[in-house]
Each structure stands twice: as structure tokens, then as C-alpha cells.
Design a protein around this motif. Structure first.
Motif, PDB file in Angstrom:
ATOM      1  N   LEU A  19       0.804  -1.223   0.000  1.00  0.00           N
ATOM      2  CA  LEU A  19       0.000   0.000   0.000  1.00  0.00           C
ATOM      3  C   LEU A  19       0.842   1.281   0.000  1.00  0.00           C
ATOM      4  N   PRO A  20       1.894   1.391   0.820  1.00  0.00           N
ATOM      5  CA  PRO A  20       2.680   2.635   0.781  1.00  0.00           C
ATOM      6  C   PRO A  20       3.281   2.918  -0.606  1.00  0.00           C
ATOM      7  N   TYR A  21       3.667   1.879  -1.315  1.00  0.00           N
ATOM      8  CA  TYR A  21       4.264   2.058  -2.639  1.00  0.00           C
ATOM      9  C   TYR A  21       3.212   2.495  -3.666  1.00  0.00           C
ATOM     10  N   PHE A  22       2.011   1.937  -3.562  1.00  0.00           N
ATOM     11  CA  PHE A  22       0.931   2.364  -4.451  1.00  0.00           C
ATOM     12  C   PHE A  22       0.558   3.820  -4.182  1.00  0.00           C
ATOM     13  N   LEU A  23       0.536   4.214  -2.906  1.00  0.00           N
ATOM     14  CA  LEU A  23       0.224   5.598  -2.566  1.00  0.00           C
ATOM     15  C   LEU A  23       1.302   6.552  -3.087  1.00  0.00           C
ATOM     16  N   MET A  24       2.588   6.151  -2.978  1.00  0.00           N
ATOM     17  CA  MET A  24       3.682   6.981  -3.516  1.00  0.00           C
ATOM     18  C   MET A  24       3.574   7.103  -5.031  1.00  0.00           C
ATOM     19  N   LYS A  26       0.817   6.849  -6.885  1.00  0.00           N
ATOM     20  CA  LYS A  26      -0.310   7.731  -7.205  1.00  0.00           C
ATOM     21  C   LYS A  26       0.064   9.189  -6.979  1.00  0.00           C
ATOM     22  N   LYS A  27       0.721   9.488  -5.870  1.00  0.00           N
ATOM     23  CA  LYS A  27       1.125  10.860  -5.562  1.00  0.00           C
ATOM     24  C   LYS A  27       2.092  11.376  -6.629  1.00  0.00           C
ATOM     25  N   SER A  28       3.038  10.547  -7.028  1.00  0.00           N
ATOM     26  CA  SER A  28       3.993  10.943  -8.073  1.00  0.00           C
ATOM     27  C   SER A  28       3.285  11.242  -9.384  1.00  0.00           C
ATOM     28  N   SER A  31       1.196  14.476  -9.197  1.00  0.00           N
ATOM     29  CA  SER A  31       1.953  15.734  -9.152  1.00  0.00           C
ATOM     30  C   SER A  31       2.820  15.952 -10.400  1.00  0.00           C
ATOM     31  N   ALA A  32       2.835  14.984 -11.282  1.00  0.00           N
ATOM     32  CA  ALA A  32       3.635  15.114 -12.511  1.00  0.00           C
ATOM     33  C   ALA A  32       2.977  16.107 -13.468  1.00  0.00           C
ATOM     34  N   SER A  33       3.787  16.977 -14.056  1.00  0.00           N
ATOM     35  CA  SER A  33       3.238  17.916 -15.038  1.00  0.00           C
ATOM     36  C   SER A  33       3.106  17.266 -16.411  1.00  0.00           C
ATOM     37  N   ALA A  34       3.808  16.159 -16.609  1.00  0.00           N
ATOM     38  CA  ALA A  34       3.718  15.416 -17.867  1.00  0.00           C
ATOM     39  C   ALA A  34       4.029  13.954 -17.584  1.00  0.00           C
ATOM     40  N   ILE A  35       3.397  13.078 -18.353  1.00  0.00           N
ATOM     41  CA  ILE A  35       3.656  11.643 -18.245  1.00  0.00           C
ATOM     42  C   ILE A  35       4.048  11.135 -19.625  1.00  0.00           C
ATOM     43  N   CYS A  36       5.144  10.398 -19.675  1.00  0.00           N
ATOM     44  CA  CYS A  36       5.631   9.797 -20.911  1.00  0.00           C
ATOM     45  C   CYS A  36       5.567   8.284 -20.741  1.00  0.00           C
ATOM     46  N   ALA A  37       5.008   7.584 -21.713  1.00  0.00           N
ATOM     47  CA  ALA A  37       4.857   6.140 -21.622  1.00  0.00           C
ATOM     48  C   ALA A  37       5.197   5.497 -22.967  1.00  0.00           C
ATOM     49  N   PRO A  38       5.566   4.196 -22.961  1.00  0.00           N
ATOM     50  CA  PRO A  38       5.931   3.530 -24.221  1.00  0.00           C
ATOM     51  C   PRO A  38       4.743   3.115 -25.080  1.00  0.00           C
ATOM     52  N   THR A  39       3.537   3.052 -24.505  1.00  0.00           N
ATOM     53  CA  THR A  39       2.346   2.692 -25.287  1.00  0.00           C
ATOM     54  C   THR A  39       1.166   3.565 -24.859  1.00  0.00           C
ATOM     55  N   GLU A  40       0.180   3.654 -25.727  1.00  0.00           N
ATOM     56  CA  GLU A  40      -1.034   4.414 -25.412  1.00  0.00           C
ATOM     57  C   GLU A  40      -1.755   3.792 -24.218  1.00  0.00           C
ATOM     58  N   ASP A  44      -2.650   5.585 -20.698  1.00  0.00           N
ATOM     59  CA  ASP A  44      -4.013   5.607 -20.166  1.00  0.00           C
ATOM     60  C   ASP A  44      -4.050   5.084 -18.730  1.00  0.00           C
ATOM     61  N   TRP A  45      -3.318   4.011 -18.456  1.00  0.00           N
ATOM     62  CA  TRP A  45      -3.262   3.448 -17.107  1.00  0.00           C
ATOM     63  C   TRP A  45      -2.683   4.470 -16.129  1.00  0.00           C
ATOM     64  N   CYS A  46      -1.592   5.139 -16.532  1.00  0.00           N
ATOM     65  CA  CYS A  46      -0.971   6.157 -15.673  1.00  0.00           C
ATOM     66  C   CYS A  46      -1.937   7.312 -15.409  1.00  0.00           C
ATOM     67  N   LEU A  47      -2.645   7.736 -16.443  1.00  0.00           N
ATOM     68  CA  LEU A  47      -3.597   8.834 -16.284  1.00  0.00           C
ATOM     69  C   LEU A  47      -4.753   8.426 -15.367  1.00  0.00           C
ATOM     70  N   THR A  48      -5.183   7.180 -15.460  1.00  0.00           N
ATOM     71  CA  THR A  48      -6.224   6.673 -14.552  1.00  0.00           C
ATOM     72  C   THR A  48      -5.723   6.700 -13.117  1.00  0.00           C
ATOM     73  N   GLN A  49      -4.473   6.257 -12.921  1.00  0.00           N
ATOM     74  CA  GLN A  49      -3.895   6.264 -11.577  1.00  0.00           C
ATOM     75  C   GLN A  49      -3.747   7.692 -11.050  1.00  0.00           C
ATOM     76  N   ALA A  50      -3.467   8.635 -11.956  1.00  0.00           N
ATOM     77  CA  ALA A  50      -3.311  10.044 -11.572  1.00  0.00           C
ATOM     78  C   ALA A  50      -4.663  10.728 -11.398  1.00  0.00           C
ATOM     79  N   ASN A  51      -5.735  10.048 -11.826  1.00  0.00           N
ATOM     80  CA  ASN A  51      -7.089  10.577 -11.734  1.00  0.00           C
ATOM     81  C   ASN A  51      -7.227  11.904 -12.483  1.00  0.00           C
TER      82      ASN A  51
END
Length: 189
Positions: A19-24, A26-28, A31-40, A44-51
């Protein structure tokens, strides 16, 4: 306890411990101003986690080149060009490098191998070390220095190659990760 209940219990304990790692995470992501990923899908998964929704700064940068399609004429022309270079699909062993010829690579072991093995060594690419490698291999009939080649030639050369290699120096960053070169080689036909 039945094995089904034990499995659920282990899952619950695992979730609690992580749980602490999942919370970290999500927080990361939040708070990210941009997310870069190798696939669409991963973006999408990262954006879902970032809400949050996708912004103009979020982007996908694939680990390999896009899957290109070539016309039969382009393939025929490339095949003729490879044959003119002395390279054809004839069953001989072809050891091939395709990429940038720079200080990240160490071609000395390749040159040493080319002096004693009856294989065709193909070096396709350009960069600051092109001339020195060309000079070091100039007296070897089984080394082919092709220079920079286009995507169709890369595709067709990879089809007739037996082994694709990347003679990387033993650098810490290469020890800690897998260079993109190997993903690209895997994706070529």
C-alpha cells in the motif's frame, strides 16, 4: 482453512504491505506535469492512476520504430541493391549491426572475429566512428560497410541476417537496463 481462503489472505497481506508504494506512485503521477509512456495503453493506465485526463504535455514514445509497410517495388529495388553489395539470401551466416557508429559501441572484438570467422559481417549506419571502422576493416573481404540505410533496406537486411548484434562497451548504464537496440532488432522481421 481451505486453499481458496489462504490465497485470499495472502493477497490481502500483499496489498497491505504494498500500500505505501501504491500511494507513492499515485502521488507521483498526480503531481507530474507530464507523463511519458511507451504505449497508449500504459499512458491511459498512468492517467487513470493520476485521476486526470490527458494534457498536451503527456505523450507516447514507443521503444521501437513504427511498423512500416513497403511496396513490392520498394522491396524489389532494395533486394537488388543488397545483391549489388554482395549480400543475398544464400544461407551464408550474416552477422549484422544496424545503428549509429559512436563511442557507445566497441567494434574491436567484431573486427577480431571477422579476421578469423568465415561469416559476412555487415555494418550499416553512420556516425563519428564510421571512417575509423571502415579503415580498420578495409582489408577484410567479409566486412561490408554499408553506411546509412533507409527503413526498407533495414527491414530487408534484417530478413537475410542470421544474427543481429550490438557491440556495446561495458558501461554502467547498459548494465542497468536493456538498450532500445535489442527491442528494435526483435521487432524487425
Amino acid at each position: 482453512f481451505p486453499s481458496h481462503d489462504r490465497g485470499q489472505g495472502i493477497k490481502l497481506i500483499g496489498k497491505f504491505l504494498l500500500l505505501p508504494y501504491f500511494l507513492m506512485m499515485k502521488k507521483s503521477l498526480q503531481s507530474a506535469s507530464a507523463i511519458c509512456a511507451p504505449t497508449e495503453e500504459f499512458l491511459d493506465w498512468c492517467l487513470t492512476q493520476a485521476n486526470r485526463g490527458k494534457s498536451e504535455l503527456d505523450l507516447v514514445l514507443p521503444l521501437t520504430s513504427p511498423d512500416l509497410k513497403f511496396t513490392s517495388r520498394e522491396i524489389e529495388k532494395t533486394s537488388d541493391w543488397l545483391k549489388a553489395q554482395g549480400l543475398k539470401s544464400d544461407g551464408s551466416i550474416k552477422v549484422t549491426f544496424i545503428g549509429t557508429l559512436n563511442s557507445a559501441s566497441d567494434f574491436n572484438p567484431v573486427i577480431y572475429a571477422a579476421k578469423s570467422l568465415p561469416y559476412q559481417f555487415i555494418i550499416a549506419g553512420d556516425g563519428p566512428n564510421f571512417e575509423s571502422i571502415k579503415k580498420a576493416t578495409s582489408n577484410l573481404d567479409n566486412v561490408y560497410m554499408l553506411g546509412w540505410i533507409d527503413a526498407c533496406k533495414v527491414n530487408e537486411l534484417s530478413k537475410i541476417s542470421t544474427i543481429m548484434f550490438a557491440p556495446l562497451h561495458e558501461l554502467d548504464d547498459f548494465k542497468m537496463s536493456i538498450p532500445n537496440k535489442f527491442n528494435a532488432y526483435r521487432d524487425w522481421e
